[in-house]
Write a protein that holds these residues in place. Structure first.
Motif, PDB file in Angstrom:
ATOM      1  N   THR A 190       0.832  -1.202   0.000  1.00  0.00           N
ATOM      2  CA  THR A 190       0.000   0.000   0.000  1.00  0.00           C
ATOM      3  C   THR A 190       0.869   1.255   0.000  1.00  0.00           C
ATOM      4  OG1 THR A 190      -1.707  -1.165   1.265  1.00  0.00           O
ATOM      5  CG2 THR A 190      -1.816   1.251   1.233  1.00  0.00           C
ATOM      6  N   LYS A 191       0.497   2.213  -0.842  1.00  0.00           N
ATOM      7  CA  LYS A 191       1.171   3.506  -0.880  1.00  0.00           C
ATOM      8  C   LYS A 191       0.256   4.557  -0.266  1.00  0.00           C
ATOM      9  CE  LYS A 191       4.242   1.259  -3.175  1.00  0.00           C
ATOM     10  NZ  LYS A 191       5.407   0.695  -2.456  1.00  0.00           N
ATOM     11  N   ALA A 192       0.867   5.604   0.277  1.00  0.00           N
ATOM     12  CA  ALA A 192       0.110   6.652   0.952  1.00  0.00           C
ATOM     13  C   ALA A 192       0.714   8.010   0.641  1.00  0.00           C
ATOM     14  CB  ALA A 192       0.098   6.406   2.463  1.00  0.00           C
ATOM     15  N   THR A 193       0.023   9.054   1.063  1.00  0.00           N
ATOM     16  CA  THR A 193       0.526  10.418   0.968  1.00  0.00           C
ATOM     17  C   THR A 193       0.905  10.881   2.357  1.00  0.00           C
ATOM     18  OG1 THR A 193      -0.858  10.931  -0.953  1.00  0.00           O
ATOM     19  CG2 THR A 193       0.002  12.795   0.298  1.00  0.00           C
ATOM     20  N   PHE A 194       2.128  11.363   2.504  1.00  0.00           N
ATOM     21  CA  PHE A 194       2.613  11.852   3.780  1.00  0.00           C
ATOM     22  C   PHE A 194       2.748  13.370   3.726  1.00  0.00           C
ATOM     23  CE2 PHE A 194       3.698   7.434   3.899  1.00  0.00           C
ATOM     24  CZ  PHE A 194       3.709   7.067   5.241  1.00  0.00           C
ATOM     25  N   PHE A 195       1.944  14.071   4.536  1.00  0.00           N
ATOM     26  CA  PHE A 195       2.022  15.521   4.642  1.00  0.00           C
ATOM     27  C   PHE A 195       3.109  15.855   5.659  1.00  0.00           C
ATOM     28  CE2 PHE A 195      -2.051  15.129   2.620  1.00  0.00           C
ATOM     29  CZ  PHE A 195      -2.161  16.295   1.858  1.00  0.00           C
ATOM     30  N   LEU A 196       4.227  16.356   5.172  1.00  0.00           N
ATOM     31  CA  LEU A 196       5.420  16.530   5.999  1.00  0.00           C
ATOM     32  C   LEU A 196       5.525  17.936   6.583  1.00  0.00           C
ATOM     33  CD1 LEU A 196       8.045  14.838   3.645  1.00  0.00           C
ATOM     34  CD2 LEU A 196       6.519  13.761   5.320  1.00  0.00           C
ATOM     35  N   LEU A 197       6.068  17.987   7.785  1.00  0.00           N
ATOM     36  CA  LEU A 197       6.420  19.251   8.412  1.00  0.00           C
ATOM     37  C   LEU A 197       7.890  19.536   8.125  1.00  0.00           C
ATOM     38  CD1 LEU A 197       4.722  18.860  11.906  1.00  0.00           C
ATOM     39  CD2 LEU A 197       4.103  20.527  10.150  1.00  0.00           C
ATOM     40  N   GLY A 198       8.176  20.761   7.691  1.00  0.00           N
ATOM     41  CA  GLY A 198       9.547  21.120   7.389  1.00  0.00           C
ATOM     42  C   GLY A 198      10.470  20.935   8.574  1.00  0.00           C
ATOM     43  N   GLN A 199      10.014  21.299   9.761  1.00  0.00           N
ATOM     44  CA  GLN A 199      10.835  21.151  10.961  1.00  0.00           C
ATOM     45  C   GLN A 199      11.226  19.698  11.205  1.00  0.00           C
ATOM     46  OE1 GLN A 199       8.739  22.940  14.252  1.00  0.00           O
ATOM     47  NE2 GLN A 199       9.843  24.870  14.026  1.00  0.00           N
ATOM     48  N   ALA A 221       3.834  15.504   0.580  1.00  0.00           N
ATOM     49  CA  ALA A 221       3.037  16.714   0.445  1.00  0.00           C
ATOM     50  C   ALA A 221       3.404  17.676   1.568  1.00  0.00           C
ATOM     51  CB  ALA A 221       1.545  16.369   0.476  1.00  0.00           C
ATOM     52  N   VAL A 222       2.852  18.881   1.520  1.00  0.00           N
ATOM     53  CA  VAL A 222       3.243  19.955   2.434  1.00  0.00           C
ATOM     54  C   VAL A 222       2.237  20.124   3.562  1.00  0.00           C
ATOM     55  CG1 VAL A 222       3.736  22.424   2.627  1.00  0.00           C
ATOM     56  CG2 VAL A 222       4.436  21.173   0.579  1.00  0.00           C
ATOM     57  N   PRO A 262       6.122  18.665  -4.365  1.00  0.00           N
ATOM     58  CA  PRO A 262       4.806  18.376  -3.778  1.00  0.00           C
ATOM     59  C   PRO A 262       3.683  19.022  -4.570  1.00  0.00           C
ATOM     60  CG  PRO A 262       6.362  19.158  -2.121  1.00  0.00           C
ATOM     61  CD  PRO A 262       6.991  19.406  -3.450  1.00  0.00           C
ATOM     62  N   ARG A 263       2.544  18.370  -4.529  1.00  0.00           N
ATOM     63  CA  ARG A 263       1.365  18.874  -5.250  1.00  0.00           C
ATOM     64  C   ARG A 263       0.272  19.338  -4.291  1.00  0.00           C
ATOM     65  NH1 ARG A 263      -2.250  15.101  -9.362  1.00  0.00           N
ATOM     66  NH2 ARG A 263      -3.746  16.694 -10.011  1.00  0.00           N
ATOM     67  N   TRP A 264       0.275  18.805  -3.067  1.00  0.00           N
ATOM     68  CA  TRP A 264      -0.827  19.022  -2.136  1.00  0.00           C
ATOM     69  C   TRP A 264      -0.377  19.794  -0.900  1.00  0.00           C
ATOM     70  CZ3 TRP A 264      -4.562  17.215  -5.118  1.00  0.00           C
ATOM     71  CH2 TRP A 264      -4.305  16.102  -5.928  1.00  0.00           C
ATOM     72  N   TYR A 265      -1.337  20.494  -0.305  1.00  0.00           N
ATOM     73  CA  TYR A 265      -1.073  21.246   0.929  1.00  0.00           C
ATOM     74  C   TYR A 265      -2.221  21.032   1.906  1.00  0.00           C
ATOM     75  CZ  TYR A 265      -0.877  25.273   4.112  1.00  0.00           C
ATOM     76  OH  TYR A 265      -0.857  26.074   5.223  1.00  0.00           O
ATOM     77  N   ARG A 266      -1.861  20.740   3.143  1.00  0.00           N
ATOM     78  CA  ARG A 266      -2.851  20.631   4.218  1.00  0.00           C
ATOM     79  C   ARG A 266      -2.353  21.494   5.384  1.00  0.00           C
ATOM     80  NH1 ARG A 266      -3.980  14.796   5.651  1.00  0.00           N
ATOM     81  NH2 ARG A 266      -5.516  14.963   3.978  1.00  0.00           N
ATOM     82  N   PRO A 267      -3.108  22.513   5.774  1.00  0.00           N
ATOM     83  CA  PRO A 267      -2.647  23.402   6.845  1.00  0.00           C
ATOM     84  C   PRO A 267      -2.725  22.732   8.211  1.00  0.00           C
ATOM     85  CG  PRO A 267      -4.891  23.951   6.235  1.00  0.00           C
ATOM     86  CD  PRO A 267      -4.433  22.896   5.260  1.00  0.00           C
ATOM     87  N   PRO A 268      -1.924  23.192   9.168  1.00  0.00           N
ATOM     88  CA  PRO A 268      -2.022  22.663  10.527  1.00  0.00           C
ATOM     89  C   PRO A 268      -3.443  22.772  11.069  1.00  0.00           C
ATOM     90  CG  PRO A 268      -0.065  24.029  10.307  1.00  0.00           C
ATOM     91  CD  PRO A 268      -0.861  24.199   9.040  1.00  0.00           C
ATOM     92  N   TYR A 269      -3.897  21.727  11.705  1.00  0.00           N
ATOM     93  CA  TYR A 269      -5.237  21.648  12.289  1.00  0.00           C
ATOM     94  C   TYR A 269      -6.345  21.715  11.229  1.00  0.00           C
ATOM     95  CZ  TYR A 269      -2.411  22.849  16.357  1.00  0.00           C
ATOM     96  OH  TYR A 269      -1.436  22.871  17.320  1.00  0.00           O
ATOM     97  N   GLY A 270      -5.979  21.690   9.966  1.00  0.00           N
ATOM     98  CA  GLY A 270      -6.974  21.791   8.902  1.00  0.00           C
ATOM     99  C   GLY A 270      -7.654  23.134   8.826  1.00  0.00           C
ATOM    100  N   ALA A 299       8.776  25.070   3.545  1.00  0.00           N
ATOM    101  CA  ALA A 299       8.532  23.634   3.640  1.00  0.00           C
ATOM    102  C   ALA A 299       8.550  22.981   2.260  1.00  0.00           C
ATOM    103  CB  ALA A 299       7.193  23.370   4.329  1.00  0.00           C
ATOM    104  N   LYS A 300       7.888  23.612   1.300  1.00  0.00           N
ATOM    105  CA  LYS A 300       7.848  23.036  -0.048  1.00  0.00           C
ATOM    106  C   LYS A 300       9.240  22.923  -0.643  1.00  0.00           C
ATOM    107  CE  LYS A 300       6.372  23.638  -4.770  1.00  0.00           C
ATOM    108  NZ  LYS A 300       5.941  24.575  -5.818  1.00  0.00           N
ATOM    109  N   GLU A 301      10.034  23.969  -0.478  1.00  0.00           N
ATOM    110  CA  GLU A 301      11.374  23.964  -1.056  1.00  0.00           C
ATOM    111  C   GLU A 301      12.253  22.883  -0.433  1.00  0.00           C
ATOM    112  OE1 GLU A 301      12.753  27.958  -0.641  1.00  0.00           O
ATOM    113  OE2 GLU A 301      11.656  28.674  -2.410  1.00  0.00           O
TER     114      GLU A 301
END
Length: 239
Positions: A72-81, A101-102, A137-145, A125-127
């Motif tokens: 199974t593959k997934a999308t991981f929304f990563l934090l730059g820190q 993703a970001v 990355p193509r996708w962005y999800r903000p903290p806490y949505g 973060a993207k860079e």
């Protein structure tokens, strides 16, 4: 209060409301009405599996190992820190075929940040993600949505599409268990769903990720029983 003062006050209030109004999309019941595509509903035969808040050397490799069992593959929304602490783990994600993703640089509420700080957070973060993984990355999800006008602008400037979720496991609390995560995330129909889980406890209760990891095999089994394919957002038919 003079007419000029009253006008300025009303203008400032209107600007403040306009800036924060997108945050209403963080409220699950309102999101389908205000922004039906933002939750990420996709191909009804597919389930998008996404993880937030990593990568974390203490936990993310265990998720990779579990996902590898079923291919199974997934999308991981990563934090730059987090990525800056362990860039090698970011490369491991991509080498294993997962999508990155970001999630921003720091997991801070955007409603208390200004436009410049928000743009810098997303861009930075993207860079880093692109430089470390070799994938843009193509996708962005903000903290806490929680979105606002600044976040939407930052996403647009970085050619990122905001995506929240249709289902979550509430897996960040100290009270979460594998059973509660599974029960919560499968409460509604999984057809075409975008699932939110966490592969790190950097903003959650200590060791909360263990409940998520414990629920993951049964979640994948449940999807298979329903004839649903689980994969990353890139395969979810979002356009």
């Amino acid at each position: 209060m003079t007419t000029t003062t009253r006008t300025l006050a009303l203008t400032a209030g209107a600007l403040a409301v306009g800036h924060s109004l997108p945050a209403l999309t963080s409220l699950g019941p309102l999101r389908p009405l205000l922004a039906p595509k933002l939750s990420g509903p996709g191909n009804p035969r597919h389930v998008a599996l996404t993880f937030d808040d990593g990568p974390d050397r203490a936990s993310t490799p265990l998720f990779l190992k579990e996902l590898e069992k079923t291919g199974t593959k997934a999308t991981f929304f990563l934090l730059g820190q987090m990525l800056s602490k362990d860039p090698g783990l970011g490369r491991e994600l991509v080498d294993a075929g997962h999508e990155v993703a970001v999630h921003g640089w720091a997991h801070r509420p955007l409603l208390i940040r200004g436009p410049r700080a928000t743009l810098n957070d997303v861009t930075r973060a993207k860079e880093l993600i692109g430089a470390v993984t070799g994938r843009q990355p193509r996708w962005y999800r903000p903290p806490y949505g929680v979105l606002n006008a600044s976040a939407l602008y930052a996403a647009r400037r970085n050619d990122l599409r905001p995506v929240l979720w249709t289902h979550w496991g509430q897996d960040w609390t100290a009270k979460a268990t594998p059973d509660s995560v599974l029960r919560t995330i499968t409460r509604g129909s999984l057809a075409g769903a975008t699932l939110l889980l966490h592969d790190s406890d950097c903003t959650s209760a200590p060791q909360a990720w263990r409940s998520t990891l414990g629920a993951l095999p049964r979640l994948l089994e449940r999807c298979a029983e329903q004839g649903l394919t689980v994969g990353p957002l890139r395969d979810h038919g979002l356009g």
